[in-house]
Design an enzyme around this catalytic site. Sequence first.
Site, short mmCIF file in Angstrom:
data_model
loop_
_atom_site.label_atom_id
_atom_site.label_comp_id
_atom_site.label_asym_id
_atom_site.label_seq_id
_atom_site.Cartn_x
_atom_site.Cartn_y
_atom_site.Cartn_z
CB SER A 88 -0.59 -0.19 1.21
OG SER A 88 -2.24 0.55 0.77
CE LYS B 185 -10.99 15.43 -5.50
NZ LYS B 185 -12.88 15.95 -4.35
#
Length: 455
Positions: A114, A153
């Site tokens: 991540s 987004k």
Amino acid sequence: MLPVFAQKLVPRLARSAGLLLLALSAVVSGCAGPAAPPGAVHVLTADGNVGPVMARYIDRGIDHAEDERAAAVVIELDTPGGLSTSMDDIVKRILAARVPVVTYVWPPGGQAASAGTFIVMASHVAAMSPGTSIGAATPVSVTGANDETLRDKATNDAAARIRDIAILRGRNADWAEAAVRQAASASSDEALRIGVVDVVAASLEQLLAQVDGREVTLQDGRTVTLATAGAPVVRNGISLAERALDLLADPNIALLLLSLGTLALAYEIFNPGAIFPGVFGIIAIILGFFALSVIPFNWAGLALVLVGLALLVLEGFITSHGVLGIGGAISLALGALFLTGGNPRFAGPDIEVNRWLVYGLAAGLGVFFAFVATNVVRARRQPALMGPETMVGRTAVARSPLNPSGFVFLDGEYWQAEAEDGEVQPGEVVVVTAREGLRLRVRKAALQQEGGSRP
């Protein structure tokens, strides 16, 4: 009560706060990095969640390496991910570094998952040890919200950023984008084969030997040739102050410190002179705000928490029949839930307040202050046991005519008295209705019985 309490407690709290600040200053003074000769390799160990503490640590380590004119900085990285804001700080610092930065995913079994993927991609040299992995960089909302527009987004923004970083460093931009959009992951061998990392090395010594002689370009345009083989290695570990920050950098800890601190101060207010609860309370509140200073938080949530605590304390002073206590508990619960709401993160543990802690804390504090308020009201309704008020309701015997003033006999003493309901003859029993200094106000007793002791 409060002014006296404040006059006694404030000096003690000031001394305790001063000692605490001196202790913190002494701890912070130990944050400077170790002495190192020019041309050394500075090694930082960044394991755990990507957060404000890791960002500060890496920033401090790179600053120290720049000051010592190091040959390179090696970041030994092992992370499951963390806050996007902290990841951005680390990436910006690496990109702006005036010394080469090598990020080494280590130890075997470790990961740069991540947010860690962004850190590896931003480094001048990306390296992994065998048995490690990289990738799965899809952003996740810290609150678990499932708003598809917001998710898209955040994903599009993260994909654009990591693609640009990969292109800047000459690495596989398509895979980097897939790590964000499709949560793609790669082992060390696969990452080397597809151009995600530059080196796979089994140890730090092998890493320094393999990267020796490589040329890297710094942000200021300078091209630097790495001279790491045989260079002195200096380990710049996390400091005691940073470990303390890491422990405190938890919204659950911050909420507990603020709540327990307020509870301790309230106890000191209700029981002036205990001292320890007041000192503990002010220190806990300071540490609570200190904890909030190193984690992203919502100002509205903090305001609700403080308002809730204030209402709970006021419940002990104002007879509101539970309205203030209930309102305080609700405000505290809502504020705690909103305290870290909206923090973006990239996998890793949730940076949010535990809901069960919120409910338990609000209920516990509400019950405590309701109990305190009930006992305060009950105590106020009880007749006075000492002082001038104890004479109200007592019976006395008139020793002179009261027309309306004269003398009465009460508890072996003569008192000046003034009758409220007409003339009183000597020997009649009267009841005290008020005391004004050394003068009593009385009225005739309903049943005329000789009361009190005679001289």
